[in-house]
Motif scaffolding. Structure first.
Motif, PDB file in Angstrom:
ATOM      1  N   ALA A   1      32.641  51.304  13.703  1.00  0.00           N
ATOM      2  CA  ALA A   1      33.943  51.562  13.129  1.00  0.00           C
ATOM      3  C   ALA A   1      35.080  51.207  14.160  1.00  0.00           C
ATOM      4  N   ILE A   2      34.563  51.548  15.394  1.00  0.00           N
ATOM      5  CA  ILE A   2      35.626  51.205  16.454  1.00  0.00           C
ATOM      6  C   ILE A   2      35.313  50.017  17.270  1.00  0.00           C
ATOM      7  N   ALA A   3      34.281  49.402  17.110  1.00  0.00           N
ATOM      8  CA  ALA A   3      33.840  48.409  17.955  1.00  0.00           C
ATOM      9  C   ALA A   3      34.847  47.181  18.456  1.00  0.00           C
TER      10      ALA A   3
ATOM     11  N   ALA B   1      30.135  39.089  17.565  1.00  0.00           N
ATOM     12  CA  ALA B   1      28.745  39.576  18.000  1.00  0.00           C
ATOM     13  C   ALA B   1      28.326  41.050  18.243  1.00  0.00           C
ATOM     14  N   VAL B   2      29.406  41.523  19.184  1.00  0.00           N
ATOM     15  CA  VAL B   2      29.353  42.854  19.447  1.00  0.00           C
ATOM     16  C   VAL B   2      29.657  43.703  18.346  1.00  0.00           C
ATOM     17  N   VAL B   3      30.444  43.570  17.359  1.00  0.00           N
ATOM     18  CA  VAL B   3      30.530  44.392  16.459  1.00  0.00           C
ATOM     19  C   VAL B   3      29.233  44.238  15.357  1.00  0.00           C
ATOM     20  N   ASP B   4      28.654  43.109  15.007  1.00  0.00           N
ATOM     21  CA  ASP B   4      27.558  42.908  14.576  1.00  0.00           C
ATOM     22  C   ASP B   4      26.335  43.709  15.159  1.00  0.00           C
ATOM     23  N   SER B   5      26.321  43.700  16.437  1.00  0.00           N
ATOM     24  CA  SER B   5      25.054  44.346  17.106  1.00  0.00           C
ATOM     25  C   SER B   5      25.045  45.963  17.069  1.00  0.00           C
TER      26      SER B   5
END
Length: 383
Positions: free
Chosen positions: A253-255, A240-244
């Motif tokens: 790219a670094i999430a 969810a964090v990466v998609d947000s």
């Protein structure tokens, strides 16, 4: 009997929920309120090649996109070539981007990064303990910007000409800190409340169960299930964090790397729960009436009876090896390992008494291949 079974099941479910929430809360508390953990995590972030490169590129872009670089080139170029200052700055920027990650990986840059994060976290703790009062939380990167500037051929004074929001990155506003402060205060108290509720539910399930040994096995299974649930939450929350951050290419790219590093304490908590649950299941199974468990007790009966001291010494050695190995954090904590040691020795005495009651005269075990009479005294074959 049916109502008792339902009560045991309900207590086990509640205990699992409380224990899972406790694991997540413990991670948040240790990550957010422990300065050493905060700084250690920040060091791991900078040591990651992808994160370090992204941060270095950001600083270089801010430095070379500022008027300070172009103005300095105009000062050193002849009047006829002042028009080349902008292209020259762009060329130097590309060179700086190649060198910046190496500079940012130096001991001086790491020290500056660690110092900035320690100061920021001390500010956070101060705000949590004493109030927000229209304060913001920011990360002072001026020392790091100076390191990048010096390492890529610019004067350290170039950092002084940058906009304030470049060298001093705001992490949280006053309004955000007000909400975080209330949440962190809640964590301080609710984490241990959750632990108490989980232990109370598990203890209640064992006391209420008709077969307490089986209930202990189920409690161990619940601890293992809770560990898996925490890891599942980590995976889903990370996605969810990466998609947000899909609309922020650099951050996106670094999430994933940032999330993995920031949640290592969560993984440690889950692994600790799983290992402890495994020991609970194993210990309760060995005490049980099953055929394999009974065979294990019978095999060890002579040793438990005739060599009790060596048995206790063996258990102590295993615990010490567990401490040396340190697979999970609780094996490195003096209080948790002391509690585990007490429980382990109480379990040893329990299984020893049960084994001696079942097999009071059991002879020494005969291992496969041992105990055979030789064919001849000289070891040769007979006709």
């Amino acid at each position: 009997m049916r109502s008792r079974s339902i009560g045991v099941a309900a207590l086990l479910v509640l205990g699992t929920l409380f224990w899972t929430t406790f694991g997540l809360g413990l991670w948040a508390k240790r990550q957010a309120l422990d300065t050493d953990n905060w700084v250690e995590t920040s060091d791991q972030l900078l040591e990651n090649e992808n994160i370090r490169s992204t941060l270095a590129f950001f600083i270089v872009d801010q430095l070379y996109d500022s008027a300070a670089v172009q103005a300095r080139l105009e000062n050193v170029l002849p009047p006829r070539l002042e028009g080349l200052a902008a292209p020259a700055a762009a060329g130097l920027k590309e060179v700086a981007r190649r060198n910046a990650p190496r500079v940012l990986g130096s001991a001086a840059a790491l020290k500056a990064w660690e110092s900035a994060n320690r100061v920021a976290h001390n500010t956070l703790i101060n705000i949590v303990d004493k109030g927000v009062q229209d304060r913001t939380l920011s990360l002072d990167l001026k020392s790091m910007v100076e390191e990048i500037a010096a390492g890529t051929g610019l004067p350290a004074s170039a950092a002084d000409k940058l906009p304030p929001d470049v060298a001093n990155v705001q992490i949280a506003s006053s309004e955000q800190l007000d909400n975080v402060r209330q949440l962190l205060h809640l964590f301080k108290t609710i984490v241990w409340l959750l632990l108490g509720l989980a232990v109370a539910c598990f203890a209640g399930a064992i006391a209420l169960a008709a077969d307490r040994r089986k209930a202990v096995v189920k409690v161990g299974g619940c601890l293992m299930f809770a560990a898996i649930a925490v890891l599942a939450f980590r995976t889903l929350a990370g996605k969810a964090v990466v998609d947000s951050l899909a609309d922020a290419p650099n951050a996106h790219a670094i999430a994933g790397d940032v999330w993995d590093i920031a949640t290592r304490l969560m993984v440690n908590a889950a692994q600790g729960s799983f290992l402890f649950g495994f020991f609970v299941v194993l210990g309760a199974w060995l005490v049980g009436p099953g055929r394999r468990a009974t065979a294990v007790r019978r095999f060890s009966a002579f040793t438990l009876r005739e060599q009790a001291g060596w048995t206790r010494a063996g258990l102590a050695t295993v615990i010490l090896l567990l401490v040396v190995w340190g697979p999970v954090p609780w094996t490195q904590n003096i209080w948790t390992i002391l509690i585990f040691t007490v429980i382990a020795f109480l379990w040893l005495e329990l299984i020893r008494r049960r084994t001696l009651a079942e097999f009071p005269d059991e002879p020494p075990p005969r291992l496969p291949g041992l105990g055979r009479r030789p064919l001849t005294e000289s070891g040769g074959s007979t006709q």
